[in-house]
Design an enzyme around this catalytic site. Sequence first.
Site, mmCIF file in Angstrom:
data_model
loop_
_atom_site.group_PDB
_atom_site.id
_atom_site.type_symbol
_atom_site.label_atom_id
_atom_site.label_comp_id
_atom_site.label_asym_id
_atom_site.label_seq_id
_atom_site.Cartn_x
_atom_site.Cartn_y
_atom_site.Cartn_z
ATOM 1 C CG HIS A 129 10.825 -2.953 -16.315
ATOM 2 N ND1 HIS A 129 10.461 -1.876 -17.065
ATOM 3 C CD2 HIS A 129 10.829 -2.530 -15.030
ATOM 4 C CE1 HIS A 129 10.272 -0.842 -16.271
ATOM 5 N NE2 HIS A 129 10.493 -1.221 -15.023
ATOM 6 N NE ARG A 168 8.672 5.784 -17.186
ATOM 7 C CZ ARG A 168 9.098 5.020 -16.195
ATOM 8 N NH1 ARG A 168 9.855 3.972 -16.434
ATOM 9 N NH2 ARG A 168 8.777 5.300 -14.949
ATOM 10 C CB ALA A 183 -0.923 -0.010 1.222
ATOM 11 N N GLY A 184 2.015 1.147 -0.689
ATOM 12 C CA GLY A 184 2.936 2.284 -0.762
ATOM 13 C C GLY A 184 2.493 3.275 -1.826
ATOM 14 C CB ILE A 197 2.762 1.561 -7.116
ATOM 15 C CG1 ILE A 197 4.081 2.135 -7.639
ATOM 16 C CG2 ILE A 197 1.938 1.037 -8.293
ATOM 17 C CD1 ILE A 197 4.957 1.136 -8.385
ATOM 18 C CG ASN A 217 11.360 -2.930 -10.794
ATOM 19 O OD1 ASN A 217 11.189 -3.563 -11.825
ATOM 20 N ND2 ASN A 217 11.165 -1.613 -10.711
#
Length: 318
Positions: free
Chosen positions: A175, A151, A10-11, A13, A120
């Site tokens: 990625h 992007r 729940a940070g 992002i 990641n």
Amino acid sequence: MRKKITLIGAGQIGGTLAHLIALKELGDVVLFDVAAGIAKGKALDIAQSSPVNGFNINLSGTSDYEDTKNSDVIIITAGVPRKPGMTRDDLLGINLKIIKEVADGIKRTSPNAFVICITNPLDVIVMALQKYSGLPKNKIVGMAGILDSSRFIYFLSQELKISVNKIRSFVLGGHGDSMVAMLGSTKIEGKKIGELIKEGKITKERLGEIVDRTKKGGAEIVKYLEKGSAFYAPAASGVEMAESYVNDLKKELPCAAFLSGEYGFNNIYAGVPVIIGKSGVEKIIQLKLTKDEEAAFKDSVKSVQNLYDAAKKIDPDL
Ligand code: A3D
């Protein structure tokens, strides 16, 4: 019946995902975090905006996997983000441990969920998540390609002064710094990018700089923020995948998917265009690559494979 969407982490992002999902009324949201207060606080804060924004879903926060039971969709951002100067690969050891715990939690409580991983280093973490949890490969997918492509499209639109809606492109592979912008499949107002170069609208060198900026797009933001990494565009990208699954939109989206022979690779996750619908990853799209693209894609997948080998050394369970 409304879908149940659990956000593990729940940070930055996780909170943004919850907000976007609420605004779209995509489903009821359970925010899960080891820091229960953050999950509860963000859920309550977003819920208190419902009278203003006029959405009607339930939001709750928890640190108990039982509250996430029978989720339809799970989006995972649990883990540590990069600090300035770090690569995504530097996060491997710490995020691997976290993902093992998460895999155990979701396998016990939501074995039928469609699971989107964002933590990641993405390709290796999503592969580890599948191995640890044993959930079906078509139901576990990684978010990265939508963000990297977004992007690239944004930078092109700024350069060419053309709306983002008129540009179509894919960034595929792993990625990381080896990601591959598929210039051969890039279309701008229906035209191939090679035609724009011939017309003098953009030079090869400038295009090269834009591709490079895309590869370093995450690091550019990490440097500005000083604390934490990008979260608005990553969250928007995760929601697009969830929406395609929940509403069976069958969108063609670049995602990290499990390869079984596609693009000449087996038993590895990497960024490829897939169709996401009610069955999860319903199809992997086989793009026609130019020779250069094929070579770059191979290199990129190899670097994912190398990092996965490093992960296996950290945890022999993999
Ligand atoms: P952050 O704001 O730190 O949130 C991570 C949350 O995870 C924190 O609230 C932690 O308390 C929580 N957490 C830690 N361990 C656990 C656990 N075992 N179970 C549940 N929750 C836990 O980070 P963020 O939201 O900015 O980023 C999250 C992850 O996404 C990081 O690994 C980033 O590197 C990654 N990320 C990926 C992309 C891609 O395109 C793939 C883009 C941006 C960020």
